[in-house]
Design a protein around this motif. Structure first.
Motif, PDB file in Angstrom:
ATOM      1  N   VAL A 108       0.350  33.955 -35.964  1.00  0.00           N
ATOM      2  CA  VAL A 108      -0.337  35.022 -35.699  1.00  0.00           C
ATOM      3  C   VAL A 108      -0.758  35.733 -37.071  1.00  0.00           C
ATOM      4  O   VAL A 108      -0.165  36.224 -37.798  1.00  0.00           O
ATOM      5  CB  VAL A 108      -0.054  36.062 -34.619  1.00  0.00           C
ATOM      6  N   VAL A 109      -2.181  36.413 -36.846  1.00  0.00           N
ATOM      7  CA  VAL A 109      -2.444  37.206 -38.179  1.00  0.00           C
ATOM      8  C   VAL A 109      -1.539  38.255 -38.593  1.00  0.00           C
ATOM      9  O   VAL A 109      -1.316  38.881 -37.612  1.00  0.00           O
ATOM     10  CB  VAL A 109      -4.153  37.423 -38.027  1.00  0.00           C
ATOM     11  N   VAL A 110      -1.719  38.619 -39.832  1.00  0.00           N
ATOM     12  CA  VAL A 110      -0.881  39.773 -40.310  1.00  0.00           C
ATOM     13  C   VAL A 110      -1.740  40.218 -41.281  1.00  0.00           C
ATOM     14  O   VAL A 110      -2.341  39.650 -42.319  1.00  0.00           O
ATOM     15  CB  VAL A 110       0.465  39.228 -40.911  1.00  0.00           C
ATOM     16  N   VAL A 111      -2.393  41.491 -41.022  1.00  0.00           N
ATOM     17  CA  VAL A 111      -3.292  42.263 -41.910  1.00  0.00           C
ATOM     18  C   VAL A 111      -2.261  42.846 -43.191  1.00  0.00           C
ATOM     19  O   VAL A 111      -1.473  43.529 -42.933  1.00  0.00           O
ATOM     20  CB  VAL A 111      -4.103  43.433 -41.350  1.00  0.00           C
ATOM     21  N   LEU A 112      -2.474  42.408 -44.408  1.00  0.00           N
ATOM     22  CA  LEU A 112      -1.894  42.653 -45.477  1.00  0.00           C
ATOM     23  C   LEU A 112      -2.707  44.133 -46.165  1.00  0.00           C
ATOM     24  O   LEU A 112      -1.865  44.858 -46.829  1.00  0.00           O
ATOM     25  CB  LEU A 112      -1.963  41.614 -46.620  1.00  0.00           C
ATOM     26  N   ASN A 113      -3.760  44.290 -45.974  1.00  0.00           N
ATOM     27  CA  ASN A 113      -4.650  45.425 -46.487  1.00  0.00           C
ATOM     28  C   ASN A 113      -5.690  45.930 -45.524  1.00  0.00           C
ATOM     29  O   ASN A 113      -6.671  45.083 -45.523  1.00  0.00           O
ATOM     30  CB  ASN A 113      -5.106  44.974 -47.910  1.00  0.00           C
ATOM     31  N   ALA A 114      -5.429  46.833 -44.541  1.00  0.00           N
ATOM     32  CA  ALA A 114      -6.098  47.224 -43.813  1.00  0.00           C
ATOM     33  C   ALA A 114      -7.518  47.975 -43.943  1.00  0.00           C
ATOM     34  O   ALA A 114      -8.411  47.907 -43.357  1.00  0.00           O
ATOM     35  CB  ALA A 114      -5.432  47.794 -42.381  1.00  0.00           C
TER      36      ALA A 114
END
Length: 64
Positions: free
Chosen positions: A32-38
């Protein structure tokens, strides 16, 4: 601009990671996607819309 990821919708296709590896990653266990820099800035802004458009599950969006 803020990247919003709906982890319930995400199917783990990885298009976001291939498009913008500085902004996205995938969970080790489920993909599942992980946002590193929102809240990206500068040159990273140019790939945000492309990553949102390429998401097959429409799990990514932009707010603000």
């Amino acid at each position: 601009m803020k990247i919003v990821a709906d982890t319930v919708k995400c199917v783990g296709a990885g298009q976001c990671v291939r498009t913008a590896p500085d902004l996205f990653d995938q969970g080790e266990d489920d993909g599942v996607v992980v946002v590193l820099n929102a809240e990206p800035e500068g040159s990273l802004l140019s790939v945000v819309d492309e990553a949102v458009d390429l998401c097959p599950a429409q799990a990514l969006s932009v707010a603000g």
